[in-house]
Scaffold this active site. Structure first.
Site, mmCIF file in Angstrom:
data_model
loop_
_atom_site.group_PDB
_atom_site.id
_atom_site.type_symbol
_atom_site.label_atom_id
_atom_site.label_comp_id
_atom_site.label_asym_id
_atom_site.label_seq_id
_atom_site.Cartn_x
_atom_site.Cartn_y
_atom_site.Cartn_z
ATOM 1 N N THR A 178 1.058 -1.764 0.193
ATOM 2 C CA THR A 178 -0.098 0.071 -0.181
ATOM 3 C C THR A 178 0.878 1.157 -0.219
ATOM 4 O O THR A 178 1.394 1.405 0.955
ATOM 5 C CB THR A 178 -1.213 0.130 1.492
ATOM 6 O OG1 THR A 178 -1.897 -0.812 1.425
ATOM 7 C CG2 THR A 178 -1.553 1.567 1.027
ATOM 8 N N PHE A 214 4.277 -1.373 3.204
ATOM 9 C CA PHE A 214 4.352 0.063 3.357
ATOM 10 C C PHE A 214 4.642 0.307 2.200
ATOM 11 O O PHE A 214 5.702 0.260 2.905
ATOM 12 C CB PHE A 214 3.847 1.086 4.360
ATOM 13 C CG PHE A 214 2.079 -0.203 5.118
ATOM 14 C CD1 PHE A 214 1.070 -0.240 4.773
ATOM 15 C CD2 PHE A 214 2.740 -0.964 5.787
ATOM 16 C CE1 PHE A 214 -0.064 -0.183 5.473
ATOM 17 C CE2 PHE A 214 1.342 -1.825 6.400
ATOM 18 C CZ PHE A 214 -0.081 -1.338 5.997
ATOM 19 N N LYS A 215 4.413 0.674 1.445
ATOM 20 C CA LYS A 215 5.271 1.191 -0.060
ATOM 21 C C LYS A 215 6.012 2.906 0.832
ATOM 22 O O LYS A 215 5.352 4.267 0.341
ATOM 23 C CB LYS A 215 4.460 1.254 -1.139
ATOM 24 C CG LYS A 215 6.253 1.329 -1.942
ATOM 25 C CD LYS A 215 5.494 1.504 -3.236
ATOM 26 C CE LYS A 215 5.574 1.567 -4.802
ATOM 27 N NZ LYS A 215 5.302 1.253 -6.189
ATOM 28 N N ILE A 216 6.746 2.520 0.818
ATOM 29 C CA ILE A 216 7.493 4.455 1.368
ATOM 30 C C ILE A 216 8.831 5.060 -0.140
ATOM 31 O O ILE A 216 9.514 4.230 0.157
ATOM 32 C CB ILE A 216 8.219 4.503 2.444
ATOM 33 C CG1 ILE A 216 6.795 3.599 3.229
ATOM 34 C CG2 ILE A 216 8.615 5.445 2.756
ATOM 35 C CD1 ILE A 216 7.448 3.622 5.027
#
Length: 418
Positions: A178, A214-216
């Site tokens: 996400t 979680f895409k950071i």
């Protein structure tokens, strides 16, 4: 209560982003904004984005190759006659870069990414199974009760991302990544708060942490956020990695997945000069994107980091063959189709060589200055112009898409039956 479809924007092919959404974001000079800060993002020089630049390459390349020191001998997997796709899948997990519904039967997605681009794509399509997920988000009573419009729109966007992510988790065997709001890329604590908010929403719909990434963005603040989140057992996916310094810092932070865009570095190198890391790769006769993947893989495995490495923006079969052994390869449909239609035999044209392996990593030599404990100052000093410009362009594009989602939701809320 049945919720009527409420997403209405013009259908554009480029907005139908993939279930693994790895296409390049649009370049722009817009600014990143958040509630508490304004971050100016420079755009790439005109030559990098102009169509004419495709025909005005300022430099010529030697025949490029990937680093292959210590490579395993040519191998062949499968039966005496099998497809190249089956053969290469024995070395790396090949993940289709799939547009919504396109070729799902031919190339079923194994993992997924949910992002602002995907939300825009869903709203541009006349009818998809994901449409109800967005409509239900806009009908959420908790978000609707917020009086502050900025908070209300952010709440709607979070709910929409999670609702779609929850649907995707039912469709793919792997993890769902996400996207974390790129407008928060320079605020460690804001990134962590956003991830906690998203994770809470996922828990409410019974999607567990082991199914999630979680895409950071790989700014220093993003890398620090990944370090703290991983210490809590929350899996992170660092993206926009365009330099070894970023990759090594991400590995030291314990990021679960590190994503490198092979083709974007090659594109930058064709139109620019002056980046020491890229110049060194070219001097060795190597492609800069493939060289960065090779070096990062070897660093991770030689020094025992837990990170998995993802190679994206793979442009052709030779790119893919040069990356065999890396954990994940995101391959476009045209490459997958070619691999699936090509028969592989033990004495075929291409010998499948595992370019990357823990054994080859053990023999790889690093310079002393590459083995430092990376911090904000050393990272900023080591990132060359390619990494700086490509990171800025990526952040700018993702911020534009997040703004567009909120603008769209502001226009169509409340739904006609709420």
């Amino acid at each position: 209560m049945k919720i009527k479809p409420v997403c209405h924007i013009s259908s554009r092919r480029e907005e139908k982003m993939g279930v693994v959404t790895l296409q390049s974001p649009p370049a722009s000079s817009a600014t990143l904004t958040s509630k508490s800060r304004l971050v100016q993002i420079p755009k790439l020089p005109a030559a990098a984005s102009s169509p004419a630049s495709l025909f005005q390459l300022r430099r010529s390349f030697p025949r490029i190759r990937a680093s292959a020191a210590g490579s395993s001998p040519p191998l062949h997997t499968g039966s005496p006659s099998t497809s190249e796709l089956d053969a290469v899948s024995g070395f790396s997990e090949i993940v289709p870069d799939t547009v919504i519904f396109d070729d799902f039967e031919k190339f079923p997605p194994t993992a997924a990414t949910v992002s602002s681009s995907l939300l825009l794509g869903i709203c541009s399509l006349p009818d998809t199974i994901f449409r109800n997920a967005v409509d239900m988000a806009l009908a959420d009573s908790g978000c609707s009760a917020l009086e502050n419009q900025e908070l209300r729109l952010s709440c709607f966007a979070n709910k929409a991302l999670v609702n779609v992510g929850g649907d995707l988790a039912k469709m793919v065997p792997g993890r769902v990544s996400t996207e974390v709001d790129a407008r928060l890329a320079y605020d460690t604590h804001a990134i962590i708060r956003k991830v906690h908010d998203l994770l809470k929403l996922y828990n409410e719909i019974n999607v567990t942490e082991d199914r999630l990434l979680f895409k950071i963005p790989a700014t220093w603040q993003g890398i620090e956020a990944a370090r703290l989140l991983e210490s809590e057992g929350i899996q992170t996916h660092l993206t926009f990695v365009y330099s070894f310094a970023q990759a090594a810092a991400a590995a030291q932070a314990g990021a679960s997945v590190i994503q490198i865009f092979v083709g974007r570095l090659r594109d930058w190198a064709r139109n620019h000069s002056g980046d020491p890391e890229i110049e060194a790769a070219l001097k060795r006769g190597e492609d800069p994107g493939l060289a960065l993947v090779t070096k990062t893989y070897n660093y991770i495995h030689k020094y025992g980091h837990k990170s998995k490495l993802m190679a994206a923006a793979v442009r052709n079969k030779q790119d893919l063959f040069s990356l065999l052994g890396v954990d994940y390869i995101i391959a476009p449909l045209k490459v997958l189709s070619s691999l699936k239609e090509s028969v592989s035999t033990p004495d075929g044209k291409y010998g499948f060589v595992q370019r990357l392996s823990p054994q080859s990593a053990a023999n790889y030599s690093f310079k002393e200055e590459e083995l430092v404990k990376w911090d904000q100052l050393s990272l900023a000093s080591a990132m060359g112009p390619a990494a700086v410009e490509l990171l800025a362009t990526g952040l700018d594009g993702y911020a534009i898409q997040a703004n567009r989602v909120e603008e769209l939701f502001a226009k169509i809320w409340p739904p006609p039956n709420v």
